[in-house]
Design a protein around this motif. Structure first.
Motif, short mmCIF file in Angstrom:
data_model
loop_
_atom_site.label_atom_id
_atom_site.label_comp_id
_atom_site.label_asym_id
_atom_site.label_seq_id
_atom_site.Cartn_x
_atom_site.Cartn_y
_atom_site.Cartn_z
N GLN A 1 -0.02 -8.92 -3.54
CA GLN A 1 1.12 -7.48 -4.03
C GLN A 1 -0.17 -7.91 -5.22
O GLN A 1 -0.80 -6.54 -6.22
CB GLN A 1 2.02 -7.42 -4.18
CG GLN A 1 2.82 -7.07 -2.62
CD GLN A 1 4.45 -7.71 -3.39
OE1 GLN A 1 5.25 -8.02 -3.37
NE2 GLN A 1 4.53 -6.38 -2.26
N VAL B 1 10.08 -6.46 6.94
CA VAL B 1 9.23 -7.84 7.43
C VAL B 1 10.74 -9.10 7.35
O VAL B 1 12.12 -8.91 7.17
CB VAL B 1 9.02 -8.35 5.53
CG1 VAL B 1 9.31 -9.57 5.30
CG2 VAL B 1 8.19 -7.15 4.79
N THR B 2 10.40 -9.69 8.43
CA THR B 2 10.94 -10.90 8.70
C THR B 2 10.26 -12.05 8.46
O THR B 2 8.72 -12.09 9.17
CB THR B 2 11.98 -10.75 10.40
OG1 THR B 2 10.35 -10.35 10.68
CG2 THR B 2 12.54 -9.06 10.23
N CYS B 3 10.90 -13.44 8.57
CA CYS B 3 10.28 -14.32 8.66
C CYS B 3 11.28 -15.14 8.90
O CYS B 3 12.34 -15.64 8.54
CB CYS B 3 9.48 -14.88 6.91
SG CYS B 3 9.67 -15.08 5.49
N THR C 1 -4.70 -6.21 2.06
CA THR C 1 -4.60 -4.59 1.93
C THR C 1 -4.89 -3.79 1.44
O THR C 1 -4.70 -3.53 0.48
CB THR C 1 -3.32 -4.51 2.67
OG1 THR C 1 -2.67 -5.45 3.87
CG2 THR C 1 -3.77 -3.06 3.47
N GLY C 2 -5.88 -2.51 1.56
CA GLY C 2 -6.46 -2.07 0.75
C GLY C 2 -7.51 -2.35 -0.41
O GLY C 2 -8.46 -2.86 0.46
N MET D 1 0.95 -1.52 0.24
CA MET D 1 -0.09 -0.39 0.11
C MET D 1 0.66 1.39 0.07
O MET D 1 0.63 2.57 0.78
CB MET D 1 -0.40 -0.52 1.30
CG MET D 1 -2.04 -1.01 0.91
SD MET D 1 -3.22 -0.09 0.44
CE MET D 1 -3.86 1.21 1.57
N ILE E 1 -8.27 1.31 6.34
CA ILE E 1 -8.16 0.84 5.24
C ILE E 1 -8.53 -0.50 5.35
O ILE E 1 -8.26 -1.26 6.38
CB ILE E 1 -6.58 1.02 5.49
CG1 ILE E 1 -5.36 2.43 5.43
CG2 ILE E 1 -5.97 -0.30 3.51
CD1 ILE E 1 -4.34 1.78 5.38
N ALA F 1 5.49 -13.31 5.13
CA ALA F 1 5.41 -12.08 6.38
C ALA F 1 5.76 -12.78 7.48
O ALA F 1 4.27 -13.28 7.62
CB ALA F 1 5.12 -10.92 6.57
N LYS G 1 -3.27 -12.39 3.36
CA LYS G 1 -3.77 -11.48 3.56
C LYS G 1 -4.01 -9.80 2.46
O LYS G 1 -2.67 -9.89 1.47
CB LYS G 1 -2.91 -10.42 4.56
CG LYS G 1 -3.38 -9.30 5.35
CD LYS G 1 -2.17 -8.70 6.26
CE LYS G 1 -2.27 -7.51 6.68
NZ LYS G 1 -2.24 -6.42 7.82
N PHE H 1 4.34 -11.46 -1.09
CA PHE H 1 5.52 -11.36 0.13
C PHE H 1 5.21 -12.24 0.97
O PHE H 1 4.56 -12.18 1.47
CB PHE H 1 6.71 -10.76 0.64
CG PHE H 1 6.11 -8.89 1.24
CD1 PHE H 1 5.44 -8.67 0.15
CD2 PHE H 1 5.83 -9.22 2.26
CE1 PHE H 1 4.96 -7.39 1.20
CE2 PHE H 1 5.09 -8.21 3.03
CZ PHE H 1 5.03 -7.45 1.90
N HIS I 1 1.52 -12.15 1.50
CA HIS I 1 0.80 -10.43 1.44
C HIS I 1 0.98 -9.88 -0.13
O HIS I 1 1.25 -10.54 -0.20
CB HIS I 1 1.92 -9.38 2.07
CG HIS I 1 1.99 -9.11 3.64
ND1 HIS I 1 1.55 -8.20 4.84
CD2 HIS I 1 2.55 -10.51 4.37
CE1 HIS I 1 1.30 -8.74 5.60
NE2 HIS I 1 2.29 -10.13 6.08
#
Lengths: 98, 98
Positions: free
Chosen positions: B91, A46-48, B55-56, A40, B24, B77, B53, B75, B89
């Motif tokens: 995109q 970001v960590t994983c 978002t937006g 957005m 959001i 996370a 997830k 990506f 996440h």
């Protein structure tokens, strides 16, 4: 059907090599990833962490790679029939460039 | 640093849209993937499930997508500071072609 993860990560832990009944070497490792990613229009930290599996001769080459930063590519699968945890099956691995 | 997953999957569950304090929209969904993948010259059945997830505004468009097969990119996370579970996440998302 797409199932491909490309990830830069540090090799956190690497178990000892084990062999399948057919004598195929298997290396399990824990990969830790940190980066900034766009979501957005906001750049977020970001960590994983993900368990990864290397099967075959590639396993022998990477058994002493703890602490190294690598670039890996492979597919995600659940750990076992009854365990939904995600495991990255590594098809390509190389030292992170630059 | 690379962190990109491309996945074809069925939308298994989709929670109700929730909104951040900034208004959001956020959509959480469970994606189920099945395919055949090549490992050591052997074609193997692969399944996995992953929480995703959106978002937006994209979240509003996909809130009624349970049962649909989609192609997503995004990506990975960890869910939160204390929860290592992986969340995708998203995109980019589109209906699976063909």
């Amino acid at each position: 059907m797409f199932n491909q993860l490309t990830l830069s990560a540090e090799v956190g832990e690497a178990a000892d090599i084990r062999y399948t009944p057919a004598g195929i070497p298997i290396l399990m490792m824990k990969l830790t990833h940190q980066s900034q990613q766009q979501e957005m229009d906001i750049l977020r930290q970001v960590t994983c962490e993900i368990d990864a599996k290397i099967t075959g001769d590639m396993a022998l080459k990477w058994q002493n790679s703890v602490g190294q930063v690598v670039e890996v590519q492979g597919f995600l699968a659940k750990r076992s029939l009854k365990n939904n945890q995600l495991v990255l099956h590594i098809q390509h691995i190389e030292m992170k460039k630059g």
